[in-house]
Design an enzyme around this catalytic site. Structure first.
Site, PDB file in Angstrom:
ATOM      1  N   ILE A  72      59.883  28.560   2.551  1.00  0.00           N
ATOM      2  CA  ILE A  72      59.965  27.894   3.855  1.00  0.00           C
ATOM      3  C   ILE A  72      58.964  28.500   4.822  1.00  0.00           C
ATOM      4  O   ILE A  72      58.801  29.726   4.881  1.00  0.00           O
ATOM      5  CB  ILE A  72      61.392  28.010   4.433  1.00  0.00           C
ATOM      6  CG1 ILE A  72      62.373  27.200   3.594  1.00  0.00           C
ATOM      7  CG2 ILE A  72      61.442  27.557   5.890  1.00  0.00           C
ATOM      8  CD1 ILE A  72      63.821  27.313   4.054  1.00  0.00           C
ATOM      9  N   CYS A  73      58.302  27.626   5.587  1.00  0.00           N
ATOM     10  CA  CYS A  73      57.450  28.065   6.701  1.00  0.00           C
ATOM     11  C   CYS A  73      57.678  27.108   7.864  1.00  0.00           C
ATOM     12  O   CYS A  73      58.636  26.338   7.873  1.00  0.00           O
ATOM     13  CB  CYS A  73      55.983  28.107   6.289  1.00  0.00           C
ATOM     14  SG  CYS A  73      55.253  26.479   5.961  1.00  0.00           S
ATOM     15  N   ALA A  74      56.805  27.154   8.847  1.00  0.00           N
ATOM     16  CA  ALA A  74      57.010  26.342  10.052  1.00  0.00           C
ATOM     17  C   ALA A  74      56.766  24.859   9.794  1.00  0.00           C
ATOM     18  O   ALA A  74      57.570  24.015  10.201  1.00  0.00           O
ATOM     19  CB  ALA A  74      56.118  26.833  11.189  1.00  0.00           C
ATOM     20  N   GLU A  76      55.069  23.551   6.573  1.00  0.00           N
ATOM     21  CA  GLU A  76      54.961  23.352   5.124  1.00  0.00           C
ATOM     22  C   GLU A  76      53.692  23.890   4.501  1.00  0.00           C
ATOM     23  O   GLU A  76      53.674  24.235   3.317  1.00  0.00           O
ATOM     24  CB  GLU A  76      55.159  21.893   4.681  1.00  0.00           C
ATOM     25  CG  GLU A  76      53.929  21.044   4.611  1.00  0.00           C
ATOM     26  CD  GLU A  76      54.118  19.694   3.935  1.00  0.00           C
ATOM     27  OE1 GLU A  76      53.105  19.138   3.506  1.00  0.00           O
ATOM     28  OE2 GLU A  76      55.253  19.189   3.819  1.00  0.00           O
ATOM     29  N   MET A 100      60.235  24.042   8.882  1.00  0.00           N
ATOM     30  CA  MET A 100      61.312  24.157   9.860  1.00  0.00           C
ATOM     31  C   MET A 100      61.266  23.041  10.894  1.00  0.00           C
ATOM     32  O   MET A 100      62.279  22.752  11.541  1.00  0.00           O
ATOM     33  CB  MET A 100      61.255  25.516  10.549  1.00  0.00           C
ATOM     34  CG  MET A 100      61.599  26.688   9.642  1.00  0.00           C
ATOM     35  SD  MET A 100      63.287  26.634   8.969  1.00  0.00           S
ATOM     36  CE  MET A 100      64.240  27.092  10.423  1.00  0.00           C
TER      37      MET A 100
END
Length: 375
Positions: A72-74, A76, A100
């Protein structure tokens, strides 16, 4: 090995089902500590993306092989890069599609229950941010309460049910998320209701939602009764639906109570908050099912993904409803306030109609966890 995109909806279903899985969150540590995907059986590792640019060898032995792994990141991009490196090392991994940002916006619809003379009430769980919206359906009509800015979700769901949205209501002027209520009302040519004491600065037309006002949905006359319940805001209004459900807005939650400070008037409004919780609500039937506008912790979700509890149970178990000393209550509420929501002043201005940010700015304004409660 394979890299597979996982949608926010698929991830939400894993969380609600309390599945056991592993998250590798590659955002910076401060972003992870402030707000993350939460679940009862999630194992976490937070390693910033920049620490993985040279490879994943140093973390590989800490990533399990016997459960799903989600990177997971901000937004993708970084998670795809890291997921591909893990795949090259022989691992099957997922990444959260749109990151996110998608987690913040996902709404999971849950049927709460049937109404006495036909119809039903649905809850829309914004699982990544803790917001809860509602749709009351009866005899071909629907009312939407505390809608988020993702308005298509509500209008599409109404279409799926074959009903027409006729009324849209907000329990108060929201400060932690941008309301979609007025936008939905305009799109369906419906009525938008707002408590007038929260609307003194709004720059648009609305129907005043005042104590004792009754709104009917459908020919079966499912009544939404307005109950003035100030404290979170000066205009906060609860709704009693079908004499069975109490939509409490941001006054009362399952494991906490509403904060009174988001307009800068905590000392002024704490008395109103206590009056609502300790007198007005005490006069209501204890078998009313409380449906709040937010939840604070993932543990507040029921097995079916809904957030709901009987009022009598909350009187017995919610600490905020069981502080006899008024001074102690005042100190608990005003001296124990969590950080204020991100961009809450800008969000209030947006919900007043004074500013109209573009869509990407609205997303950024809302990033972060629910911070409407004290406990």
């Amino acid at each position: 090995m394979t890299v597979t995109a996982m949608t926010a909806g698929e991830l939400a279903k894993k969380v609600i089902a309390k599945e056991s899985f592993f998250i590798l969150d590659v955002r910076n540590e401060d972003a992870f500590e402030d707000w993350k995907v939460e679940g009862e059986n999630i194992q976490y590792m937070n390693v910033p993306y920049f620490d993985l640019l040279d490879g994943v060898e140093d973390v590989l032995d800490q990533i399990p092989t016997d459960k799903d792994v989600v990177v997971i990141c901000a937004k993708e991009g970084s998670s795809i890069f890291v997921a591909e490196m893990l795949s090259e090392e022989g691992r099957n991994v997922h990444y959260l599609q749109v990151g996110m940002k998608a987690w913040s916006e996902h709404l999971e619809p849950v049927k709460v229950g049937d109404l006495k003379d036909g119809g039903a009430i649905y809850q829309f769980v914004r699982i990544g941010k803790g917001c809860l919206s509602y749709m009351v359906v009866s005899d071909g009509e629907a009312a939407v309460i505390d809608a988020t800015r993702m308005t298509d979700v509500f209008m599409n769901y109404a279409n799926e049910l074959g009903v027409t949205i006729t009324n849209v209501l907000d329990t108060h002027l929201h400060a932690d998320h941008i309301s979609g209520g007025r936008k939905i009302a305009e799109a369906v040519n419906g009525v938008y209701w707002l408590p007038p004491k929260d609307a003194t600065e709004v720059v648009f037309e609305y129907e005043p939602l005042e104590d004792g006002r009754t709104i009917s949905v459908g020919n079966t006359k499912i009544d939404i009764q307005a109950l003035y319940s100030p404290g979170h805001t000066i205009g906060s209004t609860s709704f009693i639906v079908d004499d069975a459900y109490l939509l409490s807005g941001d006054i009362l939650f399952i494991d906490s109570i509403g904060r009174p400070d988001l307009a800068g008037l905590a000392e002024d409004w704490v008395g109103d908050l206590r009056e609502t919780l300790y007198r007005r609500y005490r006069e209501l039937a204890e078998d009313l099912m409380v449906l709040p506008a937010h939840f604070m912790m993932i543990e507040e979700l029921n097995a079916d993904g809904s957030v709901a509890e009987k009022l009598g149970t909350l009187f017995a178990k919610n600490h905020g409803l069981n502080i006899e000393d008024e001074a102690e209550f005042r100190e608990m509420v005003t001296g124990n306030l969590p950080p204020q929501p991100n961009a809450y002043q800008e969000i209030r201005q947006t919900n007043m109609g004074k500013v109209v940010p573009d869509e990407e700015t609205q997303r950024e304004m809302e990033i972060g966890p629910n911070r409407c409660a004290v406990r």
